[in-house]
Design an enzyme around this catalytic site. Structure first.
Site, PDB file in Angstrom:
ATOM      1  N   LYS A   1     -70.661 -13.031 -36.993  1.00 13.28           N
ATOM      2  CA  LYS A   1     -69.705 -12.526 -35.792  1.00 13.28           C
ATOM      3  C   LYS A   1     -68.496 -14.355 -35.806  1.00 13.28           C
ATOM      4  O   LYS A   1     -69.099 -14.885 -33.747  1.00 13.28           O
ATOM      5  CB  LYS A   1     -69.732 -12.316 -33.847  1.00 13.28           C
ATOM      6  CG  LYS A   1     -69.071 -12.052 -33.696  1.00 13.28           C
ATOM      7  CD  LYS A   1     -68.436 -10.739 -34.372  1.00 13.28           C
ATOM      8  CE  LYS A   1     -67.272 -10.063 -33.438  1.00 13.28           C
ATOM      9  NZ  LYS A   1     -66.105  -8.991 -34.097  1.00 13.28           N
TER      10      LYS A   1
ATOM     11  N   SER B   1     -64.128  -3.925 -35.859  1.00 16.84           N
ATOM     12  CA  SER B   1     -64.087  -5.478 -34.467  1.00 16.84           C
ATOM     13  C   SER B   1     -64.028  -3.430 -34.143  1.00 16.84           C
ATOM     14  O   SER B   1     -64.350  -2.737 -34.556  1.00 16.84           O
ATOM     15  CB  SER B   1     -64.303  -6.058 -34.407  1.00 16.84           C
ATOM     16  OG  SER B   1     -65.425  -6.923 -34.220  1.00 16.84           O
TER      17      SER B   1
END
Length: 589
Positions: free
Chosen positions: A195, A389
């Site tokens: 991430k 996402s």
């Protein structure tokens, strides 16, 4: 003195009257411009016409209903734009239109993502099946422009022009050094080593995890790019890669020598060729029609069937509330999905996603509506340039997910950024704070001091909970275990091709393929396509765009090439709540 006051008074009255009159005229002009938006104007296509396609315009998800071009507003844009699906429908119609003899393709620097360009490229390939020629000409071809132009039967370059062919690179900007100098600490709470949206604020270079995934998806995008050009130019991908790697295309004559173009021509020579194709002599003018106008004449639907397939566009950052035509507002999009679910005439839903994510809470609100809809009618997701996402979150419950090979997707992970301005405020500006509170966590999320261990523990638990919900949603939608999703999650970004291989998507296919799949699943042979959500009222859009365009105009003028950095910093500052987003923009150079 009496005359003086008389003249002053008369002057003031004159100024007031003039101002009022000018204001009325201004409002009449604006009202006329706004009210004319969407009016149907007859578009005539004459025999032996050239369809002129200018791809140096914004190719958006939907054609805007209102353009500020020509309006007296600071920053009002004169740039044209067209929705990619309208563009594709226009090419499909032109394929069988006896009045269209050929296409003249003009493209230097297209304003579109990689997957969108693939959609357009495939539509041009489909047009070529009509045996009508496509002639491409430009003074300068960027790599994206050449990718589109390489479809043409003839690709011409100006003898003094340029063709860019150098390979792809992806550059990220890191702000940690600047934040350190300012005395600002970015306190990061996240789940997932991949991430990397937070890395620009805590690192000065890519982490090993991020370098690995960026290398993989840039190479994936590049292979799709090379394969497309190889297919139409009949040059092997290995040869193309060598040309780019050694920077062989430096002059127009190099492009000709390596068969990247079919000729070096000036525009008048290209126009003469178009005249020959359309049966004109050199003294006659070419009969042409711009693509944007041609698309206007097409009917919304050619079917008289009451059965409908609803296309719901989810484009932009995911935010709570209403959002805009360039944002995915959870209220507006969930309301559109709910409306489609409750309409008995709508037999299937296609969710078109083009988003790098945003608010995790807003994503979950939209996800819920997809789950409810899936129980009563087929729901197919079509992913565009980016569905990552939160963009993946809202589509993961669909019956089937379609991607292009160069779609960017995945990035299943969440994060939060809490800035600590204490050093900047206390030591650099001399600003201090003091106060009282009724509990030790009453001022949690304060930005004028560092997080305490207890606060960090609470926030980390919240982020972990959101991530657990995320992978649970994906596991349920994709028929996998949470452990399986976690193994390909952790914020990892994938290309569409890889997403199909690992089970995050079902099929490589176009937007049209997704629509056909939805209709097939609903057992429809004849149907209309309806689009949601309704576009924002022109007046509201006018006011919003005027304000935003003025802001963007001055920001771009002030920051120049660094505007993108300003935009990234601004986005990081205004984000609130836990985020499920790719917070950097993928820009392939």
């Amino acid at each position: 003195m009496k005359d003086f006051f008389k003249y002053v008074f008369a002057t003031v009255i004159g100024i007031v009257i003039s101002t009022v009159v000018l204001a009325i005229i201004f409002m009449v002009v604006i009202f006329s411009a706004i009210s004319s938006i969407g009016e149907d104007k007859p578009v005539e296509v004459k025999n032996n016409s050239v369809l002129y396609i200018d791809l140096d315009q914004a190719i958006t998800e939907r054609t805007p209903t209102n353009s500020l071009a020509g309006l007296p507003i600071i920053g009002g844009s004169d740039v044209k734009s067209i929705g990619f699906y309208d563009l594709i429908k226009a090419l499909k119609a032109a394929k069988t239109d006896d009045k269209i003899d050929c296409i003249y393709l003009n493209v230097s620097a297209p304003n579109a993502g990689m997957a969108t360009m693939l959609e357009v490229r495939n539509a041009l390939l489909d047009f070529k099946e009509s045996k009508k020629p496509i002639i491409a000409y430009s003074e300068v071809y960027s790599q994206g422009a050449y990718y589109l132009a390489s479809v043409a039967n003839k690709v011409y370059l100006n003898p003094q022009g340029a063709l860019e062919f150098k390979g792809f690179s992806s550059e990220l900007t890191f702000f940690k050094g600047a934040l350190d100098k300012l005395g600002v600490e970015a306190q990061i709470i996240r789940v997932g080593n991949y991430k990397s949206a937070v890395e620009p604020f805590i690192n000065t270079k890519m982490s090993d995890y991020n370098r690995q995934q960026v290398t993989a998806y840039v190479n994936g995008l590049y292979q799709t790019f090379l394969q497309g050009i190889s297919q139409t130019r009949k040059i092997s991908t290995d040869s193309l890669a060598l040309l780019a790697n050694d920077y062989k295309i430096q002059q127009p004559k190099d492009a000709l020598a390596y068969r990247m173009v079919d000729g070096l021509r000036y525009k008048d020579e290209v126009l003469d060729e178009l005249k020959t194709i359309t049966g004109k002599n050199k003294k006659e003018n070419i009969t042409s029609i711009p693509l944007n106008k041609y698309a206007q004449k097409l009917p919304a639907s050619t079917s008289g069937s009451p059965s409908q397939v609803a296309v719901i566009y989810a484009n932009g950052d995911i935010v709570g509330g209403e959002g805009s035509d360039e944002q995915i507002g959870s209220e507006r999009i969930s309301r559109a999905i709910r409306k489609a679910r409750l309409d008995d005439d709508i037999k299937a839903i296609v969710l078109r996603v083009n988003s790098g994510g945003g608010s995790a809470l807003a994503s979950d609100v939209i996800w819920r509506e997809i789950v409810l809809s899936k129980k009563v009618k087929p729901v197919i997701a079509s992913f565009g340039d980016v569905a990552a996402s939160g963009g993946y979150y809202i589509g993961c419950a669909a019956d089937s997910i379609f991607v292009q090979p160069n779609t960017i997707t995945g990035s299943i992970g969440v994060f939060g950024i809490i800035p600590n301005f204490q050093n900047l405020l206390n030591n650099k500006l001399g600003i201090t704070f003091d106060g009282v509170k009724t509990g030790q966590y009453a001022d949690i999320m304060s930005t004028n001091r560092p997080l305490t261990p207890g606060e960090r523990f609470i926030i980390q638990n919240d982020v972990n909970h959101v991530y657990d919900s995320f992978i649970t949603r994906v596991a349920d939608g994709r028929k996998k275990t949470k452990a399986q999703v976690d193994s390909i999650g952790g914020g990892h970004v994938w290309t569409g091709s890889d997403a199909v291989k690992i089970g995050l998507a079902d099929r490589l296919g176009s937007f049209n393929d997704a629509i056909k799949a939805a209709a097939k699943k609903a057992k429809l042979s004849d149907y209309q396509i309806v689009e949601y959500p309704e576009k924002i009222d022109p007046w509201k859009s006018f006011i919003t765009e005027a304000k935003d365009n003025a802001h963007v105009y001055f920001a771009k003028k002030e920051f120049g090439e660094n505007y993108l950095l300003y935009k990234q910093m601004q986005k990081a500052i205004v984000n609130s709540g836990i985020q499920a987003r790719m917070d950097y923009e993928i820009k392939i150079k």
